[in-house]
Design a protein around this motif. Structure first.
Motif, PDB file in Angstrom:
ATOM      1  N   ALA A  92      13.331   8.608   4.794  1.00 54.00           N
ATOM      2  CA  ALA A  92      12.609   7.667   5.648  1.00 54.00           C
ATOM      3  C   ALA A  92      13.319   6.323   5.690  1.00 54.00           C
ATOM      4  CB  ALA A  92      11.178   7.481   5.154  1.00 54.00           C
ATOM      5  N   GLY A  93      13.094   5.591   6.772  1.00 52.49           N
ATOM      6  CA  GLY A  93      13.616   4.239   6.904  1.00 52.49           C
ATOM      7  C   GLY A  93      12.577   3.358   7.566  1.00 52.49           C
ATOM      8  N   TYR A  94      12.439   2.120   7.087  1.00 45.44           N
ATOM      9  CA  TYR A  94      11.401   1.222   7.587  1.00 45.44           C
ATOM     10  C   TYR A  94      11.994  -0.140   7.924  1.00 45.44           C
ATOM     11  CZ  TYR A  94       8.707   4.871   5.296  1.00 45.44           C
ATOM     12  OH  TYR A  94       8.219   6.092   4.904  1.00 45.44           O
ATOM     13  N   LEU A  95      11.607  -0.667   9.078  1.00 44.43           N
ATOM     14  CA  LEU A  95      12.053  -1.975   9.529  1.00 44.43           C
ATOM     15  C   LEU A  95      10.847  -2.838   9.847  1.00 44.43           C
ATOM     16  CD1 LEU A  95      14.212  -3.988  10.627  1.00 44.43           C
ATOM     17  CD2 LEU A  95      13.920  -2.858  12.856  1.00 44.43           C
ATOM     18  N   PHE A  96      10.883  -4.066   9.369  1.00 42.52           N
ATOM     19  CA  PHE A  96       9.840  -5.035   9.683  1.00 42.52           C
ATOM     20  C   PHE A  96      10.480  -6.142  10.514  1.00 42.52           C
ATOM     21  CE2 PHE A  96       8.322  -2.676   6.115  1.00 42.52           C
ATOM     22  CZ  PHE A  96       6.959  -2.566   6.318  1.00 42.52           C
ATOM     23  N   TRP A 129       0.842  -1.205   0.000  1.00 39.86           N
ATOM     24  CA  TRP A 129       0.000   0.000   0.000  1.00 39.86           C
ATOM     25  C   TRP A 129       0.871   1.246   0.000  1.00 39.86           C
ATOM     26  CZ3 TRP A 129      -0.282   4.246   3.138  1.00 39.86           C
ATOM     27  CH2 TRP A 129      -1.337   5.129   2.874  1.00 39.86           C
ATOM     28  N   SER A 130       1.879   1.266   0.869  1.00 35.59           N
ATOM     29  CA  SER A 130       2.709   2.466   1.006  1.00 35.59           C
ATOM     30  C   SER A 130       3.541   2.727  -0.244  1.00 35.59           C
ATOM     31  CB  SER A 130       3.630   2.339   2.226  1.00 35.59           C
ATOM     32  OG  SER A 130       4.586   1.305   2.034  1.00 35.59           O
ATOM     33  N   LYS A 131       3.891   1.668  -0.974  1.00 32.13           N
ATOM     34  CA  LYS A 131       4.700   1.845  -2.175  1.00 32.13           C
ATOM     35  C   LYS A 131       3.878   2.336  -3.354  1.00 32.13           C
ATOM     36  CE  LYS A 131       7.979   1.821  -5.133  1.00 32.13           C
ATOM     37  NZ  LYS A 131       9.013   2.861  -5.073  1.00 32.13           N
ATOM     38  N   PHE A 132       2.669   1.840  -3.521  1.00 29.59           N
ATOM     39  CA  PHE A 132       1.920   2.130  -4.743  1.00 29.59           C
ATOM     40  C   PHE A 132       0.844   3.192  -4.585  1.00 29.59           C
ATOM     41  CE2 PHE A 132       3.589  -2.211  -5.579  1.00 29.59           C
ATOM     42  CZ  PHE A 132       4.473  -1.832  -6.572  1.00 29.59           C
ATOM     43  N   VAL A 183       5.348   4.786   5.806  1.00 32.78           N
ATOM     44  CA  VAL A 183       4.674   6.022   5.401  1.00 32.78           C
ATOM     45  C   VAL A 183       3.746   6.580   6.482  1.00 32.78           C
ATOM     46  CG1 VAL A 183       3.046   7.065   3.732  1.00 32.78           C
ATOM     47  CG2 VAL A 183       4.837   5.555   2.911  1.00 32.78           C
ATOM     48  N   MET A 184       3.107   5.736   7.277  1.00 35.18           N
ATOM     49  CA  MET A 184       2.056   6.191   8.182  1.00 35.18           C
ATOM     50  C   MET A 184       2.540   7.117   9.287  1.00 35.18           C
ATOM     51  SD  MET A 184      -0.758   5.206   6.960  1.00 35.18           S
ATOM     52  CE  MET A 184      -1.890   5.479   8.332  1.00 35.18           C
ATOM     53  N   GLN A 185       3.840   7.236   9.514  1.00 36.22           N
ATOM     54  CA  GLN A 185       4.320   8.174  10.526  1.00 36.22           C
ATOM     55  C   GLN A 185       3.915   9.603  10.187  1.00 36.22           C
ATOM     56  OE1 GLN A 185       6.286   6.630   8.326  1.00 36.22           O
ATOM     57  NE2 GLN A 185       7.981   7.898   7.645  1.00 36.22           N
ATOM     58  N   ALA A 244       7.815   7.034   0.217  1.00 41.57           N
ATOM     59  CA  ALA A 244       7.579   5.649  -0.195  1.00 41.57           C
ATOM     60  C   ALA A 244       8.849   4.818  -0.056  1.00 41.57           C
ATOM     61  CB  ALA A 244       7.090   5.602  -1.641  1.00 41.57           C
ATOM     62  N   PRO A 245       8.714   3.538   0.306  1.00 44.50           N
ATOM     63  CA  PRO A 245       9.878   2.646   0.289  1.00 44.50           C
ATOM     64  C   PRO A 245      10.448   2.589  -1.125  1.00 44.50           C
ATOM     65  CG  PRO A 245       7.996   1.602   1.384  1.00 44.50           C
ATOM     66  CD  PRO A 245       7.487   2.847   0.727  1.00 44.50           C
ATOM     67  N   ASP A 246      11.736   2.809  -1.267  1.00 42.51           N
ATOM     68  CA  ASP A 246      12.359   2.857  -2.581  1.00 42.51           C
ATOM     69  C   ASP A 246      12.902   1.490  -2.989  1.00 42.51           C
ATOM     70  OD1 ASP A 246      13.328   5.198  -4.531  1.00 42.51           O
ATOM     71  OD2 ASP A 246      14.878   3.659  -4.485  1.00 42.51           O
ATOM     72  N   TYR A 247      13.405   0.756  -2.015  1.00 46.39           N
ATOM     73  CA  TYR A 247      13.878  -0.601  -2.266  1.00 46.39           C
ATOM     74  C   TYR A 247      13.693  -1.419  -0.992  1.00 46.39           C
ATOM     75  CZ  TYR A 247      18.176   0.882   0.180  1.00 46.39           C
ATOM     76  OH  TYR A 247      19.074   1.360   1.104  1.00 46.39           O
ATOM     77  N   VAL A 248      13.686  -2.744  -1.144  1.00 46.16           N
ATOM     78  CA  VAL A 248      13.405  -3.635  -0.015  1.00 46.16           C
ATOM     79  C   VAL A 248      14.564  -4.609   0.150  1.00 46.16           C
ATOM     80  CG1 VAL A 248      11.753  -5.222   1.018  1.00 46.16           C
ATOM     81  CG2 VAL A 248      10.951  -3.477  -0.575  1.00 46.16           C
TER      82      VAL A 248
END
Length: 464
Positions: free
Chosen positions: A371-375, A244-247, A400-402, A256-260
């Motif tokens: 931005a940076g995201y960790l799962f 969702w956050s990417k598209f 993204v939701m932050q 948006a997350p640029d790469y995973v």
């Protein structure tokens, strides 16, 4: 530009506009709290009144649905306005701070004051949100404001100009439409604050233009935002949130997350869930959950990043309609074209890693991202990610939701920007926090005066 837009403004007219706004600011008309509230309430009412026109304009520019415009553009404006209206009386009050013993008897406090004449240069990808939220911050802080929206989404630029220019005193708030010549003419003027949202390349130009005037600048830029899936990641819900956050907005989102980066043990599962989520949502302009790439130049740039040999899913493009279908690329390396710059489109690159050290080295090989995201739910992994990886803002087990929490400041670091805003941080962004020490007159120590001795210096050190 929209051919129906008004004739471009001249540099002389821009000079006169800035001059008039400076005179208006110096009259102290913008200082009273009641004036600020009145203008903010008027702005809120105008957004309500023009809401249908705002939806129609952005649909013409992007093919963006009313639902997504509400979610990502209009609702954030109303939230910022309500927070500002509700809290401005508290924000403008002097803020007491403690006073050290050396300055007793006395008191210390901080007085917020507006900066003066401000320039807001908006971005094209979320034209209402990224133009008008900073304007709200300038208004609540008590400044006058000139807004220069992006010319790329011509209809949204036109409707913002109509909403503001037909309803506000130009000496207080004005929209200047145009392209590079108008922006250049604006940057040639002396402002007390410039707020720019856009690319790092243009951000450098804005910063250079501000430097001769020593103008306070906030830059909201971008970068290659990483999303890291650790070995213990909750794959199903994590991928759902990631996709969702990417598209959203077809990937034309600075957060948006640029790469995973995916641990090798869960890579296949993550890829399968990505395709599952994309198919489930059935992204398309016709379904109103996808939008067009803003123009042909950006379409060509993004489409060129797709390596057919590394496409796991998607990859279809339509230049005439400016549509790039959601695309997942795998077996990607840092040397691939898709990893050389911010994608800013509906392509997600998946890189495999074995150890956290390896993943962290990849992230740190790029400039500091927005931005940076960790799962992950592992305490050590979370602690290492937050302490070792620099980025502007981020999330754990989401993306993204932050940005939806106005209690969190939004801004970049290093190449991804400088300064922060949203909520009270917007007020501070467009204010100067003036430090004041107020001393009583009934007592004065001789410690600081000439005739110093070792004993005096020991007392000064102890009281400081």
């Amino acid at each position: 530009m929209n051919p129906e837009a008004e004739v471009a403004i001249t540099e002389q007219e821009i000079q006169e506009l800035v001059k008039n706004q400076r005179q208006y600011f110096r009259s102290n008309a913008t200082l009273p709290v009641e004036f600020r509230i009145e203008q903010l309430e008027k702005f809120r009412d105008l957004i309500h009144r023009y809401e249908d026109e705002l939806y129609a304009a952005i649909d013409k520019d992007f093919g963006k649905s009313k639902y997504h415009t509400q979610l990502t553009e209009i609702f954030p404006l109303f939230e910022e306005l309500e927070i500002a209206i509700k809290n401005v009386r508290k924000w403008v009050k002097p803020r007491k701070v403690s006073t050290n013993l050396l300055n007793q008897p006395g008191k210390s406090y901080i007085v917020p004051e507006p900066l003066g004449v401000t320039l807001v240069i908006g971005a094209w990808n979320f034209p209402y949100n990224l133009s008008l939220v900073p304007v709200i911050g300038s208004m609540v802080a008590g400044n006058t404001t000139i807004l220069k929206p992006s010319e790329l989404p011509a209809e949204t630029s036109r409707v913002m100009a109509k909403l503001i220019n037909e309803n506000f005193d130009p000496n207080y708030l004005r929209v200047v439409e145009g392209a590079i010549p108008e922006t250049t003419a604006l940057l040639n003027q002396r402002f007390d604050k410039i707020f720019f949202t856009g690319s790092p390349q243009v951000g450098r130009i804005v910063n250079q233009a501000a430097a001769p005037h020593l103008t306070n600048v906030t830059l909201e830029l971008g970068g290659k935002n990483p999303a890291l899936f650790a070995e213990d990641a909750a794959v199903d819900v994590g991928v759902k949130r990631l996709i969702w956050s990417k598209f959203v907005n077809s990937g034309q989102l600075c957060l948006a997350p640029d790469y995973v980066l995916v641990h090798k043990s869960i890579k296949d599962r993550v890829l399968e869930r990505m395709v599952h989520e994309i198919k489930k949502h059935n992204y398309s302009v016709e379904n109103k959950n996808f939008v067009r790439i803003i123009n042909a130049r950006n379409f060509d740039r993004v489409a060129a990043l797709i390596d057919p040999d590394k496409v796991y899913y998607g990859g279809e493009t339509n230049r005439e309609e400016r549509i790039i279908q959601p695309t997942v690329m795998h077996n990607v390396s840092v040397d691939d074209a898709v990893m050389q710059d911010e994608v800013f489109g509906p392509i997600i690159a998946v890189l495999e890693y074995e150890t956290l050290d390896e993943a962290f080295e990849i992230i740190k090989s790029f400039e500091k991202p927005l931005a940076g995201y960790l799962f992950s739910n592992d305490k050590t992994t979370k602690q290492r990610f937050l302490s070792e990886i620099p980025f502007g803002s981020g999330a754990i087990n989401d993306a993204v939701m932050q940005i939806t929490n106005s209690n969190l400041p939004f801004g970049g670091v290093g190449n991804s920007g400088m300064g922060r805003y949203h909520g009270e941080y917007s007020f501070e962004c467009f204010s100067h926090l003036k430090s004041i020490l107020e001393k009583a007159n009934f007592f004065e120590s001789d410690l600081k005066y000439y005739g110093h001795s070792d004993t005096q210096m020991k007392w000064i050190r102890a009281l400081s």
